[in-house]
Design a protein around this motif. Sequence first.
Motif, PDB file in Angstrom:
ATOM      1  N   ILE A   1       5.262   6.502   1.301  1.00 18.52           N
ATOM      2  CA  ILE A   1       5.282   5.551   2.411  1.00 18.52           C
ATOM      3  C   ILE A   1       4.745   4.228   1.889  1.00 18.52           C
ATOM      4  O   ILE A   1       3.608   4.163   1.404  1.00 18.52           O
ATOM      5  CB  ILE A   1       4.428   6.037   3.599  1.00 18.52           C
ATOM      6  CG1 ILE A   1       4.877   7.417   4.069  1.00 18.52           C
ATOM      7  CG2 ILE A   1       4.505   5.044   4.746  1.00 18.52           C
ATOM      8  CD1 ILE A   1       4.027   7.994   5.183  1.00 18.52           C
ATOM      9  N   GLN A   2       5.561   3.202   1.962  1.00 17.90           N
ATOM     10  CA  GLN A   2       5.185   1.874   1.464  1.00 17.90           C
ATOM     11  C   GLN A   2       4.980   0.946   2.661  1.00 17.90           C
ATOM     12  O   GLN A   2       5.896   0.746   3.458  1.00 17.90           O
ATOM     13  CB  GLN A   2       6.282   1.318   0.558  1.00 17.90           C
ATOM     14  CG  GLN A   2       6.005  -0.070   0.013  1.00 17.90           C
ATOM     15  CD  GLN A   2       4.980  -0.065  -1.095  1.00 17.90           C
ATOM     16  OE1 GLN A   2       4.951   0.861  -1.887  1.00 17.90           O
ATOM     17  NE2 GLN A   2       4.133  -1.066  -1.138  1.00 17.90           N
ATOM     18  N   LEU A   3       3.773   0.416   2.804  1.00 19.08           N
ATOM     19  CA  LEU A   3       3.487  -0.495   3.912  1.00 19.08           C
ATOM     20  C   LEU A   3       3.962  -1.899   3.560  1.00 19.08           C
ATOM     21  O   LEU A   3       3.611  -2.440   2.507  1.00 19.08           O
ATOM     22  CB  LEU A   3       1.988  -0.511   4.212  1.00 19.08           C
ATOM     23  CG  LEU A   3       1.549  -1.450   5.347  1.00 19.08           C
ATOM     24  CD1 LEU A   3       2.149  -0.993   6.677  1.00 19.08           C
ATOM     25  CD2 LEU A   3       0.027  -1.503   5.439  1.00 19.08           C
TER      26      LEU A   3
ATOM     27  N   ARG B   1      15.642  19.852  -1.973  1.00 17.56           N
ATOM     28  CA  ARG B   1      15.590  18.937  -0.845  1.00 17.56           C
ATOM     29  C   ARG B   1      15.366  17.524  -1.353  1.00 17.56           C
ATOM     30  O   ARG B   1      14.576  17.286  -2.268  1.00 17.56           O
ATOM     31  CB  ARG B   1      14.463  19.345   0.098  1.00 17.56           C
ATOM     32  CG  ARG B   1      14.361  18.464   1.337  1.00 17.56           C
ATOM     33  CD  ARG B   1      13.349  19.025   2.313  1.00 17.56           C
ATOM     34  NE  ARG B   1      13.080  18.112   3.402  1.00 17.56           N
ATOM     35  CZ  ARG B   1      13.846  17.978   4.472  1.00 17.56           C
ATOM     36  NH1 ARG B   1      14.928  18.716   4.583  1.00 17.56           N
ATOM     37  NH2 ARG B   1      13.540  17.126   5.438  1.00 17.56           N
ATOM     38  N   GLY B   2      16.092  16.602  -0.767  1.00 20.09           N
ATOM     39  CA  GLY B   2      15.956  15.211  -1.178  1.00 20.09           C
ATOM     40  C   GLY B   2      14.587  14.646  -0.857  1.00 20.09           C
ATOM     41  O   GLY B   2      13.845  15.169  -0.027  1.00 20.09           O
ATOM     42  N   ARG B   3      14.248  13.561  -1.536  1.00 24.29           N
ATOM     43  CA  ARG B   3      12.960  12.893  -1.348  1.00 24.29           C
ATOM     44  C   ARG B   3      13.142  11.718  -0.394  1.00 24.29           C
ATOM     45  O   ARG B   3      14.088  10.942  -0.523  1.00 24.29           O
ATOM     46  CB  ARG B   3      12.397  12.411  -2.686  1.00 24.29           C
ATOM     47  CG  ARG B   3      12.119  13.529  -3.678  1.00 24.29           C
ATOM     48  CD  ARG B   3      11.743  12.956  -5.041  1.00 24.29           C
ATOM     49  NE  ARG B   3      11.467  14.016  -5.991  1.00 24.29           N
ATOM     50  CZ  ARG B   3      10.259  14.511  -6.213  1.00 24.29           C
ATOM     51  NH1 ARG B   3       9.220  14.028  -5.553  1.00 24.29           N
ATOM     52  NH2 ARG B   3      10.072  15.474  -7.090  1.00 24.29           N
ATOM     53  N   LEU B   4      12.201  11.589   0.534  1.00 24.35           N
ATOM     54  CA  LEU B   4      12.267  10.528   1.537  1.00 24.35           C
ATOM     55  C   LEU B   4      11.235   9.454   1.199  1.00 24.35           C
ATOM     56  O   LEU B   4      10.044   9.752   1.016  1.00 24.35           O
ATOM     57  CB  LEU B   4      11.994  11.094   2.930  1.00 24.35           C
ATOM     58  CG  LEU B   4      11.948  10.077   4.084  1.00 24.35           C
ATOM     59  CD1 LEU B   4      13.315   9.415   4.244  1.00 24.35           C
ATOM     60  CD2 LEU B   4      11.536  10.750   5.386  1.00 24.35           C
ATOM     61  N   THR B   5      11.687   8.221   1.097  1.00 23.36           N
ATOM     62  CA  THR B   5      10.813   7.058   0.911  1.00 23.36           C
ATOM     63  C   THR B   5      10.942   6.175   2.147  1.00 23.36           C
ATOM     64  O   THR B   5      12.061   5.823   2.550  1.00 23.36           O
ATOM     65  CB  THR B   5      11.200   6.270  -0.347  1.00 23.36           C
ATOM     66  OG1 THR B   5      11.080   7.128  -1.486  1.00 23.36           O
ATOM     67  CG2 THR B   5      10.291   5.071  -0.525  1.00 23.36           C
ATOM     68  N   VAL B   6       9.802   5.832   2.753  1.00 23.14           N
ATOM     69  CA  VAL B   6       9.793   5.062   3.991  1.00 23.14           C
ATOM     70  C   VAL B   6       9.088   3.727   3.747  1.00 23.14           C
ATOM     71  O   VAL B   6       7.956   3.708   3.235  1.00 23.14           O
ATOM     72  CB  VAL B   6       9.076   5.823   5.128  1.00 23.14           C
ATOM     73  CG1 VAL B   6       9.006   4.966   6.377  1.00 23.14           C
ATOM     74  CG2 VAL B   6       9.794   7.126   5.424  1.00 23.14           C
TER      75      VAL B   6
ATOM     76  N   MET C   1       0.864  -1.196   0.000  1.00 28.94           N
ATOM     77  CA  MET C   1       0.000   0.000   0.000  1.00 28.94           C
ATOM     78  C   MET C   1       0.886   1.226   0.000  1.00 28.94           C
ATOM     79  O   MET C   1       1.754   1.387   0.852  1.00 28.94           O
ATOM     80  CB  MET C   1      -0.900  -0.024   1.245  1.00 28.94           C
ATOM     81  CG  MET C   1      -1.817   1.180   1.358  1.00 28.94           C
ATOM     82  SD  MET C   1      -2.900   1.011   2.790  1.00 28.94           S
ATOM     83  CE  MET C   1      -3.850   2.497   2.606  1.00 28.94           C
ATOM     84  N   THR C   2       0.703   2.089  -0.962  1.00 30.96           N
ATOM     85  CA  THR C   2       1.542   3.257  -1.127  1.00 30.96           C
ATOM     86  C   THR C   2       0.721   4.511  -1.045  1.00 30.96           C
ATOM     87  O   THR C   2      -0.341   4.593  -1.638  1.00 30.96           O
ATOM     88  CB  THR C   2       2.265   3.205  -2.481  1.00 30.96           C
ATOM     89  OG1 THR C   2       2.962   1.974  -2.582  1.00 30.96           O
ATOM     90  CG2 THR C   2       3.240   4.362  -2.613  1.00 30.96           C
ATOM     91  N   THR C   3       1.206   5.470  -0.286  1.00 30.36           N
ATOM     92  CA  THR C   3       0.480   6.744  -0.178  1.00 30.36           C
ATOM     93  C   THR C   3       0.915   7.663  -1.294  1.00 30.36           C
ATOM     94  O   THR C   3       2.026   7.559  -1.801  1.00 30.36           O
ATOM     95  CB  THR C   3       0.770   7.415   1.168  1.00 30.36           C
ATOM     96  OG1 THR C   3       2.134   7.778   1.191  1.00 30.36           O
ATOM     97  CG2 THR C   3       0.487   6.484   2.306  1.00 30.36           C
ATOM     98  N   PRO C   4       0.069   8.611  -1.697  1.00 23.79           N
ATOM     99  CA  PRO C   4       0.437   9.579  -2.732  1.00 23.79           C
ATOM    100  C   PRO C   4       1.543  10.493  -2.258  1.00 23.79           C
ATOM    101  O   PRO C   4       1.795  10.651  -1.070  1.00 23.79           O
ATOM    102  CB  PRO C   4      -0.868  10.364  -2.967  1.00 23.79           C
ATOM    103  CG  PRO C   4      -1.950   9.490  -2.426  1.00 23.79           C
ATOM    104  CD  PRO C   4      -1.326   8.722  -1.299  1.00 23.79           C
ATOM    105  N   ALA C   5       2.175  11.094  -3.216  1.00 18.77           N
ATOM    106  CA  ALA C   5       3.300  11.991  -2.894  1.00 18.77           C
ATOM    107  C   ALA C   5       2.809  13.211  -2.158  1.00 18.77           C
ATOM    108  O   ALA C   5       1.777  13.765  -2.449  1.00 18.77           O
ATOM    109  CB  ALA C   5       4.031  12.398  -4.174  1.00 18.77           C
ATOM    110  N   ALA C   6       3.574  13.614  -1.139  1.00 20.00           N
ATOM    111  CA  ALA C   6       3.241  14.823  -0.381  1.00 20.00           C
ATOM    112  C   ALA C   6       3.777  16.039  -1.103  1.00 20.00           C
ATOM    113  O   ALA C   6       4.619  15.959  -1.983  1.00 20.00           O
ATOM    114  CB  ALA C   6       3.818  14.744   1.039  1.00 20.00           C
ATOM    115  N   THR C   7       3.271  17.193  -0.694  1.00 19.94           N
ATOM    116  CA  THR C   7       3.722  18.461  -1.271  1.00 19.94           C
ATOM    117  C   THR C   7       5.130  18.753  -0.786  1.00 19.94           C
ATOM    118  O   THR C   7       5.415  18.703   0.407  1.00 19.94           O
ATOM    119  CB  THR C   7       2.780  19.606  -0.869  1.00 19.94           C
ATOM    120  OG1 THR C   7       1.460  19.274  -1.293  1.00 19.94           O
ATOM    121  CG2 THR C   7       3.216  20.895  -1.508  1.00 19.94           C
ATOM    122  N   PRO C   8       6.081  19.076  -1.645  1.00 23.00           N
ATOM    123  CA  PRO C   8       7.434  19.380  -1.208  1.00 23.00           C
ATOM    124  C   PRO C   8       7.470  20.603  -0.327  1.00 23.00           C
ATOM    125  O   PRO C   8       6.628  21.465  -0.382  1.00 23.00           O
ATOM    126  CB  PRO C   8       8.181  19.612  -2.551  1.00 23.00           C
ATOM    127  CG  PRO C   8       7.332  18.975  -3.603  1.00 23.00           C
ATOM    128  CD  PRO C   8       5.929  19.090  -3.100  1.00 23.00           C
TER     129      PRO C   8
END
Length: 850
Positions: free
Chosen positions: A173-175, A18-23, A1-8
């Motif tokens: 965010i990837q569950l 700013r770098g992109r964070l993937t959790v 399950m992946t959430t949509p990209a947040a606003t930078p």
Amino acid sequence: MTTPAATPDQGRGAAPRRGRLTVYLGAAPGVGKTFAMLDEAERRRGRGTDVVVGLVETHGRAGTAAKVGDLEVVPRRDVTHRGTTLTELDVGAVLRRAPDVVLVDELAHTNAPGSRHPKRWQDVRDLLDAGIDVVTTVNVQHLASLTDDVEAITGVRQRETVPDQVVRDAEQIQLVDLSPQQLRRRLAHGNVYRPEQVDASLRQYFREGNLTALRELALLWLADRVDDALTRYRADHAIASTWPARERIVVAVTGGEESETLLRRGARIAQRAAGAELLAVHVLPTDGLPSAPPAAIAAQRALVEALDGTFHTVLGEDVPSAVVDFARGVNATMIVVGVSRHSRWRQALLGSSSAEIARLSGAIDVHLVTHERARSGARLPSRLSSLSPARRVAGWVSVVAVPALLTGLFAAVGPRAVSLPTELMLFLAGVVAVALVGGLWPAVAAAVVSFVCLNWFFTPPTGMLTVADPENLLALVVFVVVAAAVASVVDLAARRTVQAYRARAEASTLAALSRSVLSGEDTAQAIVQRLALTFGLDDVRLESRTDDRDWTVVAQAGRSAGGGQHAQTTAVPLDEAHRLVLVGRALPASDRQAVEAFGSQAAIVLEHQRLRRQAAAARELEHAEATRTALLAAVSHDLRTPLTAIRTAVDGLAMPDVELDRDDTDALTATIQESTRRLERLIDNLLDLSRLQTGSVRPVLRPTSLDEVVLVAVEPWLGRLDLDVPEDLPLVRTDGGLLERVVANLVSNAVRHSPGDARVRVAASAAPDDVEVRVVDTGPGVPDDRKESMFQPFQRLDDTGTGLGLGLAVADGLARAVGAAVTAEDTPGGGLTMVVTVPAATAAPAGAVR
């Protein structure tokens, strides 16, 4: 399950991307989040991305170690603590390596003492600030907001936590999830812990119930994150229709006794769907009529909070519309309302709020709840009139005054002087007048009183409430019906007029605001001032979230700080980094869109400011890059030329097998001297330019004798100059050393561009407030279109290719630093005249230094 990209993040001005964070969020330990992270690294590397491993914890698992494969691994940093050597993420090494993507395992980890930061998530923040994308992992039990819940479920208190906002701010965010049965099988097969730990783990932390509860916590937490993204998407795309992606139950409360029943029923409905929200909304009247008792509202607010819901108060001219507007605004799926307290006949005549809510709700379900007060006939304050209290009082007075006046008038002129139809028309006109003044109900009462007066005084037989002629009876009945209808139309027109004025005012305000924002004339401060004035708020604050997640005030306006005793505080989020805080009266539901429009304009202003900062920074970077490029291109030739001449002359003097006569030796020595002086001037100019561009020039201004400065500056070229610098010139306020460099550069430039043995004239003269130094040459001069650009670095004035073109740039920069000015004029007859204007010294105390 992946959430949509947040606003930078926004508002960082000239900072790098700013770098992109993937959790990768694990529902429990051992679900395979590190494997998933390494799979992501392989996919990115396959697409040509520069990926390195900053830190991956294998925990002795051969499969995880093998999964790292041939990925480049940045060596860890050794930290010694209490005689034990620990390894931690080497942030400095990663920053020096500067990859596109770095893998950092276990985001919630606590670093060993002596590390760069106490927590690993702070190390990750440094990497992101440097523009490096980070892929990381964390388990749901390490989220700070869930610490107590996890302890209640598992009996284990998590000591290592990460702030929720750090994870929420991730671009993705990837569950990573497994069913409890699958995870327990992995544990039993030794794929998670060592064999000696398996039995204890299965009996304690990894019980099936624990894993199920942790899994649900992860899903619910991530659902909140997805819901935030959905809300932003609907707002960005102006989607007004309801998307039932999540159950939201809105309970309309009146403050009456039945509201508790509605709230408890709504809470039971919300409990049937995991993750559902309960929201209570109370509509305050805007017509000055009394609302529910504050104590009742406070009690119901406490009840809502006890039921894990939220309580909201809005203003509304029409209760059903306000409730439905609020429900649509929060993307509700159901509205819970109570059966009307009005009696059946009153509902039949006037309708009910619950029925109107059902009519207006559209795609939102309406749940009608009965209660003890249903149809009891208890009346709520009437909301049918939008007139002011003074007009309503005048209307009720007119109920008696107008019929009495007309009756007296007709009695004075005689009973047979006016016919019954004329009397009916005049009484009807009186009822319309009452409607214009007092609205519907005073007009209806005036119609009834007029009917009685007409029947008693003017309809045969007079003096009795009977009517002999059926036509007269019909006329009186029609009179009452028409009077009531006219009064209703007049009252409705008054309502629509008020609404039209309000809509026009809002449209005019928003149009003016949009024009000023789009034209760049408005500021964030102006917007909050307009917002406070338009809605009569006590305090309006535009706040920005800083790197440490605290809110700071960007702009503030209002009538008072903090609001009054009954002021309410409402936060209106604009984006991830900005919000509006409104303090004052509760805003009506109809004002929600207008407030959101103001917020959108504020966001546009902030975005414009950010873009302007970025554009300014880009221009500076472009200028610096152009300067560096020109410097490298020019230095490669102009530094090498004098160095080559010096090297050649030195080699000639040092040749052991060649005997040089005195003339040759003097010539080589002169070449070394001239080339050395040229090299010194070049280096001096480069150093001066560097000092000017970095702002490190610190002039010391004091009264100075100009003739002394000029004589020292022109000494190397005295044989080519005609000097006219009187000794009785007034003192100038300047930095003698810096002004000497200005004059020297101008004279050097003039001598170099003067033809043959032509002499350069240097003259000084006094004006009332300043002193001028003029350097006059008879060279080729400078075209008018180049006189402004000639003071830019690396602008050569001829095609000889000699010199870096720094002399005039340094002279202009140093002159500005000491408060002087350099201008260019044409020399009569041909050539260029450079004028240095230096302010005269004021009558300052002796020895004063600025």
